[in-house]
Design a protein around this motif. Structure first.
Motif, PDB file in Angstrom:
ATOM      1  N   TYR A  26      44.699  24.863  47.304  1.00 38.46           N
ATOM      2  CA  TYR A  26      44.859  25.564  46.022  1.00 38.46           C
ATOM      3  C   TYR A  26      45.494  24.680  44.969  1.00 38.46           C
ATOM      4  O   TYR A  26      45.299  24.872  43.774  1.00 38.46           O
ATOM      5  CB  TYR A  26      45.697  26.829  46.235  1.00 38.46           C
ATOM      6  CG  TYR A  26      45.146  27.696  47.339  1.00 38.46           C
ATOM      7  CD1 TYR A  26      43.989  28.443  47.148  1.00 38.46           C
ATOM      8  CD2 TYR A  26      45.769  27.749  48.576  1.00 38.46           C
ATOM      9  CE1 TYR A  26      43.471  29.226  48.170  1.00 38.46           C
ATOM     10  CE2 TYR A  26      45.263  28.537  49.599  1.00 38.46           C
ATOM     11  CZ  TYR A  26      44.110  29.268  49.389  1.00 38.46           C
ATOM     12  OH  TYR A  26      43.601  30.039  50.393  1.00 38.46           O
ATOM     13  N   LYS A  44      48.292  31.369  51.178  1.00 36.57           N
ATOM     14  CA  LYS A  44      48.187  30.500  49.987  1.00 36.57           C
ATOM     15  C   LYS A  44      49.518  29.806  49.670  1.00 36.57           C
ATOM     16  O   LYS A  44      50.090  29.969  48.591  1.00 36.57           O
ATOM     17  CB  LYS A  44      47.703  31.315  48.787  1.00 36.57           C
ATOM     18  CG  LYS A  44      46.346  31.995  49.022  1.00 36.57           C
ATOM     19  CD  LYS A  44      45.954  32.849  47.858  1.00 36.57           C
ATOM     20  CE  LYS A  44      44.585  33.459  48.067  1.00 36.57           C
ATOM     21  NZ  LYS A  44      44.473  34.268  49.296  1.00 36.57           N
ATOM     22  N   LYS A 100      47.349  33.694  39.729  1.00 32.07           N
ATOM     23  CA  LYS A 100      45.972  33.928  40.166  1.00 32.07           C
ATOM     24  C   LYS A 100      45.089  32.720  39.836  1.00 32.07           C
ATOM     25  O   LYS A 100      44.190  32.358  40.597  1.00 32.07           O
ATOM     26  CB  LYS A 100      45.417  35.179  39.488  1.00 32.07           C
ATOM     27  CG  LYS A 100      46.070  36.485  39.939  1.00 32.07           C
ATOM     28  CD  LYS A 100      45.651  36.850  41.339  1.00 32.07           C
ATOM     29  CE  LYS A 100      46.195  38.232  41.725  1.00 32.07           C
ATOM     30  NZ  LYS A 100      45.816  38.615  43.095  1.00 32.07           N
ATOM     31  N   HIS A 101      45.335  32.109  38.685  1.00 33.36           N
ATOM     32  CA  HIS A 101      44.543  30.943  38.312  1.00 33.36           C
ATOM     33  C   HIS A 101      44.848  29.746  39.213  1.00 33.36           C
ATOM     34  O   HIS A 101      43.941  29.021  39.623  1.00 33.36           O
ATOM     35  CB  HIS A 101      44.819  30.558  36.850  1.00 33.36           C
ATOM     36  CG  HIS A 101      44.024  29.374  36.393  1.00 33.36           C
ATOM     37  ND1 HIS A 101      42.713  29.478  35.960  1.00 33.36           N
ATOM     38  CD2 HIS A 101      44.356  28.056  36.323  1.00 33.36           C
ATOM     39  CE1 HIS A 101      42.269  28.267  35.637  1.00 33.36           C
ATOM     40  NE2 HIS A 101      43.268  27.383  35.848  1.00 33.36           N
ATOM     41  N   LYS A 124      43.282  29.953  42.522  1.00 30.40           N
ATOM     42  CA  LYS A 124      41.827  30.061  42.388  1.00 30.40           C
ATOM     43  C   LYS A 124      41.298  31.407  42.861  1.00 30.40           C
ATOM     44  O   LYS A 124      40.307  31.503  43.589  1.00 30.40           O
ATOM     45  CB  LYS A 124      41.147  28.925  43.148  1.00 30.40           C
ATOM     46  CG  LYS A 124      41.524  27.538  42.617  1.00 30.40           C
ATOM     47  CD  LYS A 124      40.899  26.448  43.446  1.00 30.40           C
ATOM     48  CE  LYS A 124      41.174  25.067  42.860  1.00 30.40           C
ATOM     49  NZ  LYS A 124      42.589  24.766  42.727  1.00 30.40           N
ATOM     50  N   SER A 125      41.976  32.462  42.463  1.00 35.87           N
ATOM     51  CA  SER A 125      41.559  33.809  42.830  1.00 35.87           C
ATOM     52  C   SER A 125      40.470  34.300  41.871  1.00 35.87           C
ATOM     53  O   SER A 125      40.488  34.006  40.667  1.00 35.87           O
ATOM     54  CB  SER A 125      42.759  34.757  42.784  1.00 35.87           C
ATOM     55  OG  SER A 125      42.356  36.076  43.011  1.00 35.87           O
ATOM     56  N   ASP A 126      39.510  35.053  42.404  1.00 35.98           N
ATOM     57  CA  ASP A 126      38.438  35.634  41.591  1.00 35.98           C
ATOM     58  C   ASP A 126      38.831  36.984  40.998  1.00 35.98           C
ATOM     59  O   ASP A 126      38.053  37.583  40.247  1.00 35.98           O
ATOM     60  CB  ASP A 126      37.175  35.810  42.437  1.00 35.98           C
ATOM     61  CG  ASP A 126      36.621  34.463  42.907  1.00 35.98           C
ATOM     62  OD1 ASP A 126      36.831  33.469  42.180  1.00 35.98           O
ATOM     63  OD2 ASP A 126      36.010  34.415  43.992  1.00 35.98           O
ATOM     64  N   ASP A 127      40.032  37.444  41.346  1.00 36.39           N
ATOM     65  CA  ASP A 127      40.486  38.757  40.876  1.00 36.39           C
ATOM     66  C   ASP A 127      41.126  38.596  39.502  1.00 36.39           C
ATOM     67  O   ASP A 127      42.350  38.583  39.358  1.00 36.39           O
ATOM     68  CB  ASP A 127      41.482  39.345  41.887  1.00 36.39           C
ATOM     69  CG  ASP A 127      41.899  40.757  41.499  1.00 36.39           C
ATOM     70  OD1 ASP A 127      41.205  41.360  40.667  1.00 36.39           O
ATOM     71  OD2 ASP A 127      42.928  41.228  42.046  1.00 36.39           O
ATOM     72  N   TYR A 128      40.253  38.436  38.453  1.00 39.13           N
ATOM     73  CA  TYR A 128      40.738  38.245  37.090  1.00 39.13           C
ATOM     74  C   TYR A 128      40.623  39.563  36.327  1.00 39.13           C
ATOM     75  O   TYR A 128      39.597  40.239  36.379  1.00 39.13           O
ATOM     76  CB  TYR A 128      39.913  37.177  36.368  1.00 39.13           C
ATOM     77  CG  TYR A 128      40.515  35.795  36.460  1.00 39.13           C
ATOM     78  CD1 TYR A 128      41.166  35.248  35.374  1.00 39.13           C
ATOM     79  CD2 TYR A 128      40.447  35.078  37.637  1.00 39.13           C
ATOM     80  CE1 TYR A 128      41.716  33.982  35.443  1.00 39.13           C
ATOM     81  CE2 TYR A 128      40.988  33.818  37.717  1.00 39.13           C
ATOM     82  CZ  TYR A 128      41.639  33.265  36.617  1.00 39.13           C
ATOM     83  OH  TYR A 128      42.187  32.018  36.692  1.00 39.13           O
ATOM     84  N   ASN A 129      41.682  39.880  35.641  1.00 40.43           N
ATOM     85  CA  ASN A 129      41.692  41.077  34.791  1.00 40.43           C
ATOM     86  C   ASN A 129      41.716  40.601  33.329  1.00 40.43           C
ATOM     87  O   ASN A 129      42.784  40.478  32.711  1.00 40.43           O
ATOM     88  CB  ASN A 129      42.904  41.950  35.120  1.00 40.43           C
ATOM     89  CG  ASN A 129      42.877  43.266  34.356  1.00 40.43           C
ATOM     90  OD1 ASN A 129      41.896  43.574  33.648  1.00 40.43           O
ATOM     91  ND2 ASN A 129      43.945  44.034  34.491  1.00 40.43           N
ATOM     92  N   THR A 130      40.522  40.329  32.783  1.00 44.17           N
ATOM     93  CA  THR A 130      40.455  39.780  31.418  1.00 44.17           C
ATOM     94  C   THR A 130      40.773  40.815  30.355  1.00 44.17           C
ATOM     95  O   THR A 130      40.966  40.466  29.182  1.00 44.17           O
ATOM     96  CB  THR A 130      39.048  39.211  31.170  1.00 44.17           C
ATOM     97  OG1 THR A 130      38.066  40.237  31.417  1.00 44.17           O
ATOM     98  CG2 THR A 130      38.768  38.034  32.097  1.00 44.17           C
ATOM     99  N   TYR A 163      45.579  27.223  32.953  1.00 41.75           N
ATOM    100  CA  TYR A 163      44.415  26.390  32.658  1.00 41.75           C
ATOM    101  C   TYR A 163      44.806  25.203  31.786  1.00 41.75           C
ATOM    102  O   TYR A 163      44.381  24.064  32.020  1.00 41.75           O
ATOM    103  CB  TYR A 163      43.350  27.247  31.970  1.00 41.75           C
ATOM    104  CG  TYR A 163      42.146  26.471  31.504  1.00 41.75           C
ATOM    105  CD1 TYR A 163      41.187  26.037  32.410  1.00 41.75           C
ATOM    106  CD2 TYR A 163      41.986  26.172  30.148  1.00 41.75           C
ATOM    107  CE1 TYR A 163      40.077  25.319  31.983  1.00 41.75           C
ATOM    108  CE2 TYR A 163      40.882  25.450  29.705  1.00 41.75           C
ATOM    109  CZ  TYR A 163      39.922  25.029  30.633  1.00 41.75           C
ATOM    110  OH  TYR A 163      38.850  24.315  30.208  1.00 41.75           O
TER     111      TYR A 163
END
Length: 420
Positions: free
Chosen positions: A30, A111, A139-140, A143-149, A162
């Protein structure tokens, strides 16, 4: 278990070379970090450094607490592995070590992040200074895909993470990247040196253990030689003068030991007689006080009766009907007889108590006189039996008629006391 104890345990292992040469890799995908360490003691020290490094941060958010727990689990498994398999063969060690690597070290579902990783410092500062952005940044990083945009704070935290990674594209960060590579190289070299030093320490401990065993053997050999020399010297000194001195000394010591044994046997009876004498004296004085009180009451009641006698006693005595005088005389004689009987009984108890107390005192004195005779002179067997008969014979109480005092058998008591 401490690092020093781990090293000592490895030094006592059946195949210490395996513990010094085994390698394992810690991969953290990660954060794009990895580390290969050689030697069980070096791995243990690395894990402890990570645990202590996370402790420096203090209180952590729930997501970051998984990282120190990952290293704590590895430490516990390492301790259990060393304690359980330090005397195993190489094949057994390889099998169980592979199981430990697969189930614990390579299990990165939590993780984990290294305590000395720049990502750890970055995430901790965000949580400390801007806690609303922490979840997005974390989360970034993992590298989690569980993003709450749709969540502004979540998106801001992800952008901060980022940007933290994207800064590596600038010239300044390129220089930082070079410095990071240099630091990483130094860290790897340090890890390699640490592994080598751990192996050297284990070899040194093993050599010390061997030298200690040799030293103990030499001490035992020297001790046996000195004992043999002393025995030879002692045998050579057993001449005529020595015999003349040692034989009376041994005899005197034996006599003192016998006197001490007799003292131990007679000390408790002597103390019993002393305490018994004190108790009987108290009983005698109590009986004497009771007799004095009864005599005083009797004299007072006699005077009272004679002074306050009814007139009809005297008138009936000189008249024809003397029944009243006779009745009063019978009552008075009965009272006096009862009181006289009580006084006689209590007096008997009083004299018996004083007599038995004096007897106990004499036995107490005779006991210590007997012990002094044993110490200062030799007592014949007949005299010993007479003294023991006097000490343990039954005393007359004086309360019963023909209160004889049969003596106890001389042979039984004498054998028990003399123990010969």
């Amino acid at each position: 278990m401490t690092k020093q104890e781990i090293k000592s345990k490895i030094a006592e292992a059946a195949v210490p070379e395996w513990f010094k040469t085994v390698e394992t890799s810690f991969n953290f995908p990660y954060t794009n970090e990895s580390r290969t360490i050689k030697g069980v003691s070096a791995i243990f020290e690395y894990v402890e450094q990570q645990i202590e490094g996370w402790k420096v941060y203090g209180e952590l958010p729930t997501d970051l607490k998984r990282s120190p727990k990952y290293f704590v689990d590895i430490k516990n498994q390492l301790i259990q592995f060393v304690n359980t398999h330090f005397d195993s063969t190489t094949n057994t060690l390889k099998a169980y070590w592979q199981s430990l690597v697969v189930n614990t070290i390579a299990n990165i579902n939590s993780k984990p992040i290294q305590a000395d990783s720049p990502y750890a410092d970055f995430l901790f500062k965000i949580w400390k200074n801007k806690p609303d952005y922490f979840l997005g940044a974390y989360k970034h990083v993992i590298k989690s895909d569980d993003y709450n945009t749709n969540n502004r704070n979540f998106l801001t935290g992800a952008l901060m993470a980022y940007e933290f990674e994207l800064k590596d594209q600038t010239d300044i960060i390129s220089r930082r990247d070079s410095e990071k590579k240099s630091i990483a190289q130094l860290r790897n070299e340090f890890t390699k040196y640490l592994s080598e030093s751990e192996a050297q320490v284990i070899d040194h401990l093993k050599n010390l253990s061997t030298q200690y065993d040799d030293y103990v053997k030499k001490i035992d050999t020297l001790k046996n030689e000195k004992e043999l020399l002393f025995q030879k010297w002692f045998d050579n000194t057993k001449d005529e003068k020595w015999q003349k001195w040692i034989e009376p000394t041994i005899k005197t010591v034996s006599e003192l030991e016998e006197t001490y044994k007799q003292k131990l046997k007679l000390e408790e009876p002597a103390m019993y007689w002393s305490d018994r004498a004190k108790k009987l004296n108290r009983h005698g004085w109590l009986a004497m006080v009771t007799v004095i009180i009864l005599v005083s009451i009797t004299a007072w009641s006699l005077g009272k009766i004679l002074w306050n006698s009814p007139d009809q006693i005297y008138s009936s005595w000189f008249s024809g009907d003397k029944s009243a005088a006779i009745r009063w005389s019978i009552v008075y004689v009965t009272l006096i007889s009862f009181v006289a009987f009580c006084i006689k009984s209590i007096t008997k108890v009083m004299f018996s108590s004083f007599h038995l107390a004096r007897d106990c005192e004499e036995r107490y004195t005779l006991t210590y006189f007997y012990l002094s005779l044993l110490k200062d002179s030799k007592v014949d067997e007949k005299d010993r039996q007479l003294i023991i008969q006097s000490l343990f014979s039954r005393a007359e109480t004086g309360l019963l008629k023909d209160d004889s005092s049969p003596t106890m058998p001389n042979d039984a008591i004498g054998k028990f006391i003399s123990n010969k």
